[in-house]
Design an enzyme around this catalytic site. Structure first.
Site, mmCIF file in Angstrom:
data_model
loop_
_atom_site.group_PDB
_atom_site.id
_atom_site.type_symbol
_atom_site.label_atom_id
_atom_site.label_comp_id
_atom_site.label_asym_id
_atom_site.label_seq_id
_atom_site.Cartn_x
_atom_site.Cartn_y
_atom_site.Cartn_z
ATOM 1 N N ASP A 179 0.863 -1.152 -0.104
ATOM 2 C CA ASP A 179 0.235 0.095 -0.083
ATOM 3 C C ASP A 179 1.224 1.280 -0.186
ATOM 4 O OD1 ASP A 179 -2.124 1.563 -0.080
ATOM 5 O OD2 ASP A 179 -2.960 0.871 1.680
HETATM 6 C C1 BGC Z 1 -5.028 3.375 0.076
HETATM 7 C C2 BGC Z 1 -4.962 2.407 -1.138
HETATM 8 C C3 BGC Z 1 -4.950 3.071 -2.124
HETATM 9 C C4 BGC Z 1 -3.491 3.665 -2.454
HETATM 10 C C5 BGC Z 1 -3.147 4.460 -3.453
HETATM 11 C C6 BGC Z 1 -3.551 4.090 0.150
HETATM 12 O O1 BGC Z 1 -3.878 5.499 1.052
HETATM 13 O O2 BGC Z 1 -4.991 2.638 1.198
HETATM 14 O O3 BGC Z 1 -6.186 1.726 -1.056
HETATM 15 O O4 BGC Z 1 -5.124 2.168 -3.372
HETATM 16 O O5 BGC Z 1 -3.543 4.690 -1.219
HETATM 17 O O6 BGC Z 1 -3.782 5.754 -3.712
#
Ligand code: BGC
Length: 681
Positions: A239
């Protein structure tokens, strides 16, 4: 002229293209492929000109193609995942997957960072709207077809957030402390099902720790389970910024992490080189990680000529219609006293409209967090209703004149992807609507004879304070850009509601498993930010059934404008085994009302005797069928032996013990209409 190398040849088999390309990479280039561009390019990998390797591009999900990660483009906003889950409609989910992927292609991206398949442990989780359900079977069944739909367009789906990322409070520093059985049986089960049945090309790790080890360096979760046990051969991506707090470069590499986003931290060239030179990870391991990234590049057609790839499309009429249909099918009618709904457009004279969500648009840049899709237009409830009545009914907005009689009052209450709840990075602080809204509902109900509350929210709402004072309650969730039209179609009966709750609606927060003790150790975590999942496998309705707690509305519940009767239940066999590993139930259902409608026939299983404590009932099958007035059909529902299994902590594996099972047929987890006895062995 020199012939193209095999990896550029579209006719060469993908695995051969992957190994050919791998063999041409220098060590430095291999390292480069394990992370992003860095700086402001937060969603792409670095291209390698020498070998004509383009950049692999990602975009958020899961409500469609998010604005912030698609070059600030406006794209179709689909209903929130929880709303899609409430449709209980597999084929619709497949169509949604195709449509989302077409939008991804149209903005030149290759991976959609979706679906989110975490299990709803607490109704306060700020991201409940981005996930399907509290039940792993429902989640898996719908996510499998969604992923297949997405990948049919050669766009990679990315399952997230692996695993046990069940709250937003302290998400980057907390540890989900969960025993092996619960972890596998509840929190990993949907991931396993989707990996084994839909072959997703990417999986995203979680921010949190699981049993004190961060997701992106968690060997148990990644190498041992995902890669080895489930034979997963795709990308494992962090993530965003999730690797910041982790211990070592080699820890991530050896655990199975293949792509660090959005900036190099543990996978900086220098750090990789040092760990490699010190033999902290092997060349084979490195090659495996790189190969996975190359594989998804091949699968998504990075090296193929555009004319040989599926074409992208966004904001088409077809997508708008699909969004509208999905929003309608997901809406759940919870209360309808004296059949107040549907409203009769021909006889009503005046409707008064109220509430903070009446004119609200939800699709704004980063509103709700990374899932925010900004559509070219978004129909508000007020616009949808105005268009529907087209001047035939007087609409009084926020009208407080008691002396003027309105036939019906509708309050658009709920949450807002902002301070009021349903947003990434922040859990809700309460299960209740804010005081102002509760007062408004009560006031409107007091001033009008007929009051409908339309709840626009992505997570359960407590209603005890006001529900007895109103005649009807419709859960609209977040319906995407067509929400206003869809709401009007349901309210006025152009569409018969058929959504079913994918989550239990508790009466009070204390009734739900993570909050039953009221102790911080269970939620949101003790002083050391450890969150103990003491409730074990008893999550969602499993908990309410086990503890015999009456929910406000049970899992699987939802009313229709017509009635269905179930008559006979047949099974094609009474005994299942390793060889004959599925049972087919035939359930006769009749629509005894005057309107066409759809019903979801739900099968819940009970293991009559087991060596571990099992929940009283667990969803093991369902089918949605459509019936005309007075029509009878036989719903054919398959229950697979594997869906009756539990995770045996002694064997560290799944197990079905020989013996008796009961299969309950119901129209919700609490409204059971019959059962059959079967056995396994
Ligand atoms: C989130 C993800 C997301 C990623 C990219 C993170 O803050 O938890 O779900 O895909 O950011 O934007």
């Amino acid at each position: 002229m020199t012939a193209n190398p095999p990896y550029l040849d579209e006719k060469t088999e993908i695995e051969n293209r992957v190994s050919d390309l791998l063999s041409r990479l220098t060590l430095k280039e291999k390292f480069m492929l394990l992370t992003s561009h860095g700086r402001l390019r937060l969603y792409t990998t670095k291209p390698i000109k020498r070998l004509r390797i383009p950049s692999l591009k990602m975009t958020d999900g899961p409500l469609g193609v998010a604005m912030h990660s698609s070059g600030f483009k406006k794209n179709s906003r689909f209903p929130a995942t929880v709303s899609l889950a409430a449709t209980w409609n597999r084929s619709l989910m497949h169509d949604i997957g195709i449509a989302m992927a077409k939008e991804v292609r149209a903005v030149g991206r290759h991976i959609l960072l979706a679906p989110g398949i975490n299990i709803c442990r607490t109704p306060l989780n700020g991201r409940t709207f981005e996930y399907f359900s509290e039940d792993p079977y429902l989640t898996k069944e719908l996510a499998i077809v969604l992923v297949k739909g997405i990948q049919s367009q050669r766009v990679a789906a990315c399952l997230k957030h692996y695993a046990a990322n069940n709250q937003e409070t302290d998400r980057r520093i907390c540890s989900s402390e969960v025993d092996e059985r619960t972890l596998n049986e509840i929190y990993l089960r949907a991931f396993k099902g989707v990996v084994e049945n839909a072959d997703p090309w990417a999986v995203m790790t979680c921010y949190n720790m699981v049993n004190s080890v961060y997701g992106c360096e968690n060997k148990y979760l990644l190498q041992d389970t995902l890669l080895d046990k489930w034979n997963y051969d795709g990308v494992v991506v962090t993530d965003w910024f999730a690797s910041r707090g982790v211990a070592t470069t080699e820890g991530c590499m050896n655990a199975g992490l293949t792509l660090e986003m959005p900036w190099p931290s543990k996978y900086k060239q220098k750090a990789l080189r040092k760990a490699y030179d010190e033999h902290k990870f092997s060349e084979d391991t490195l090659n495996d990680r790189v190969e996975r990234n190359l594989r998804v590049m091949m699968l998504t057609g990075l090296f193929d000529s555009p004319e040989n790839l599926p074409t992208g499309q966004r904001n088409t009429l077809e997508h708008q219609k699909l969004v509208s249909r999905a929003a309608e099918e997901g809406m759940v009618l919870l209360k309808n006293k004296d059949n107040l709904l549907p409203l009769d457009i021909n006889s009503l004279k005046r409707i008064s409209l109220h509430g903070p969500n009446l004119r609200k648009r939800f699709g704004r840049l980063l509103s709700g967090g990374s899932s925010a899709v900004s559509p070219p237009y978004e129909v508000t409830p007020l616009e949808g209703i105005s268009e529907k009545v087209d001047g035939r009914i007087e609409l009084a907005i926020n009208d407080r004149l008691k002396q003027v009689f309105s036939d019906v009052a509708i309050v658009f209450a709920g949450l807002n992807h902002g301070k009021g709840g349903d947003t990434e990075s922040k859990d809700r602080s309460s299960l209740d609507l804010d005081k102002k809204q509760v007062e408004e509902i009560k006031r409107v109900a007091n001033e009008h004879q007929n009051t409908v509350v339309c709840v626009i929210a992505g997570s359960p709402i407590a209603m005890d304070e006001w529900i007895d004072e109103v005649e009807a309650v419709l859960i609209c969730w977040y319906g995407g850009m067509e929400a206003g039209h869809a709401i009007a179609n349901i309210l006025f009966g152009d569409v018969n509601p058929s959504g079913k709750l994918p989550l239990t609606f508790p009466r009070r927060l204390e009734d739900s498993p993570a909050h039953s003790t009221g102790e911080r150790r269970n939620y949101p975590g003790d002083e050391e930010k450890r969150v103990y999942y003491d409730e074990g496998v008893f999550v969602g309705y499993r908990w309410f059934d086990q503890k015999k707690i009456e929910p406000l509305f049970p899992f699987g519940f939802g009313l229709s404008y017509t009635q269905f009767e179930f008559s006979s239940i047949n099974v094609n066999r009474q005994r299942i085994s390793k060889e004959k590993d599925a049972i087919l139930l035939g359930v006769d259902v009749t629509n005894v009302g005057e309107r066409a409608g759809s019903e979801v026939i739900q099968i819940y299983s009970r293991d009559m005797k087991a060596s571990v404590k099992r929940p009283p009932r667990e969803l093991a099958g369902f089918e949605k069928i459509h019936l005309g007035p007075e029509e009878t059909k036989t719903a054919a529902i398959t229950v697979k032996a594997q869906d009756l299994a539990f995770f045996d902590p002694k064997k560290h594996d799944w197990s079905i013990e020989p013996g008796d099972f009961k299969l309950f047929v119901g129209r919700s987890s609490r409204d059971l209409l019959g059962d059959v006895d079967i056995s396994y062995g």
